[in-house]
Scaffold this active site. Sequence first.
Site, mmCIF file in Angstrom:
data_model
loop_
_atom_site.group_PDB
_atom_site.id
_atom_site.type_symbol
_atom_site.label_atom_id
_atom_site.label_comp_id
_atom_site.label_asym_id
_atom_site.label_seq_id
_atom_site.Cartn_x
_atom_site.Cartn_y
_atom_site.Cartn_z
ATOM 1 C CG ASN A 525 -39.469 -21.720 7.099
ATOM 2 O OD1 ASN A 525 -39.691 -22.669 7.833
ATOM 3 N ND2 ASN A 525 -38.254 -21.290 6.831
ATOM 4 C CE1 TYR A 526 -43.305 -16.350 6.249
ATOM 5 C CE2 TYR A 526 -41.003 -16.837 5.770
ATOM 6 C CZ TYR A 526 -41.963 -16.261 6.573
ATOM 7 O OH TYR A 526 -41.583 -15.590 7.701
ATOM 8 C CG LEU A 527 -42.925 -20.360 -1.204
ATOM 9 C CD1 LEU A 527 -41.872 -20.581 -2.269
ATOM 10 C CD2 LEU A 527 -43.863 -19.232 -1.610
#
Length: 568
Positions: A525-527
């Site tokens: 979800n973030y990288l």
Amino acid sequence: MNLISCCRWEEANHEDGVKWKFLEHKGPYFAVPYEPLPEDVHFCYDGEPMKLSLAAEEVATFYGKMLDHEYTTKEAFQKNFFGDWRAEMTKEERKIIKHLDKCDFTEIHKYFFDRNEERKALPKAEKQKLKEEASKLQEEYGYCILDGHREKIGNFKTEPPGLFRGRGDHPKMGMLKMRIRPEDVIINCSKDSTIPEPPPGHKWKEVRFDNTVTWLASWTENIQSAIKYIMLNPSSKLKGEKDWQKYETARRLKDVVGHIRSQYRKDWKSREMKKRQIAVALYFIDKLALRAGNEKEEGETADTVGCCSLRVEHIQLFPELDGQKHVVEFDFLGKDSIRYYNKVPVEKEVFKNLKRFMENKDPDDDLFDRLPTSTLNKHLQDLMDGLTAKVFRTYNASITLQNQLKELTNAEDNVAAKILSYNRANRAVALLCNHQRALPKTYEKSMQNLQAKIDAKEEQLKEAKKELKKAKAEHKKYNTEKTKKELEKKKKQKERLEEQLEKLKLMATDKEENKQIALGTSKLNYLDPRISVAWCKKFGVPIEKIYNKTQRDKFAWAIAMTNEDFEF
DNA sequence: AGCGAAACTTAGAATGGCGCGT
DNA sequence: ACGCGCCATTCTAAGTTTCGCT
């Protein structure tokens, strides 16, 4: 870049707000109806077997199945369950069943436990058959047609009835989650598509044709009155493009973050208290990757907070601590009631501001008074188009990965060592975002096993050292070809053992450091996946070593478009 | 502008299944 | 062959942000 992928990701976009032109699907797959217990499986009240009405029995099985779960030991869970269960009982049942502690679900529990064991012990052929049935279901209900592409659906089944399992200290835990009927479901599709048929004898709540939203079906659940949706799988073009867009927004933040940081530093000294509060809150969001922290309805959910909803009781100020100045200690429950605990040295101005924000307040007062997330996000919107609080998490996570990879990767390493570096970089991000997991149930045992191996190896090494010493003495004494050879051999052996021991110790450290850290959430979800794809290409690591099949499907857009010079 | 509702993303636990060492 | 540990998948709760109304 391959042609198919190229076309797929670069198709013309729709006009504002329109998410699709054509959408066709089969509607949700409904949970199987309740199957009554066999006659010889009893629920007992006050020691006596008691035959329950169908509705009451079904709810009893929900509890019985969970008997060995910690939930059923919690008072709130028991109380909520019992209240909702009684509402499902007939008048007569209600008259008899007055106390949960007189209810005996053990036969029910055993029945489902045994059935589960039976299922697990099924011969291979039978298991294969079940698998095929599941995949047939997936084929029939699990896909939709969206603008000419056959796309996988994320969750095509309605959620089955059961007992609500909230996270943390949730006031509604144990409540009865009702069965979803077709009459509860809103279908969303194209007017000119084959409209899904409700199950025989049933009707949909509504069929609508709204192409400004991405969901295929929805219903309202009874616990929080929240809407649940059936949506596409992350591998779909629609979700993929949104994901790409998310990372592009984060990359735009990279260009202006310097300016934003100097701005909030200035604002720490603003005459306006509100400006100072925004500036300090933003500093936390940027530096510590805190979530925005929306207001929550009290008593409806577990008591958790994010940045804007921090209360005085969640931080402690230390002018000096462990040789560091201006230390703030954070201790609060965040999303999913995961504890955030951190001691952070902050700038003097921040420290002074926090002191002021806390003056004359009770522990349960808001740290930032009058700072709803909407105000914060409005401020951010003025700083950059599309900027919201969560963009900082995405930006800081991705830039951390990129920097850590640069720092940790050694081009001369073999693939395994490179992957270790990747995981280290990933771990730094998970730490930043406070992504945790429960201690694995098998952790203690597997750690003990590992420790035993280490002990054994140390013993071996000790022995080897002894022998080496002996060989040395022998060699000194006789100085022959033979003793020299023997000495060399013992030396090698000792070195090999030392190496092996180091490896084992590293494994233990790795395990220890990772025991409560979840790497998956940040990876998913973030990288920015392009960072990972570029890194794989640059260092000759097969992408399969970093992303599994599901992840490769989700990040197909990134895999198709990225070459090794990509910079976040 | 402020709100509640709706829409969509992010989250850890539970479950499933597979490979590896014995 | 078997058990067990680990990884992938599934599930759905819990967040954030946006929408749309007054």
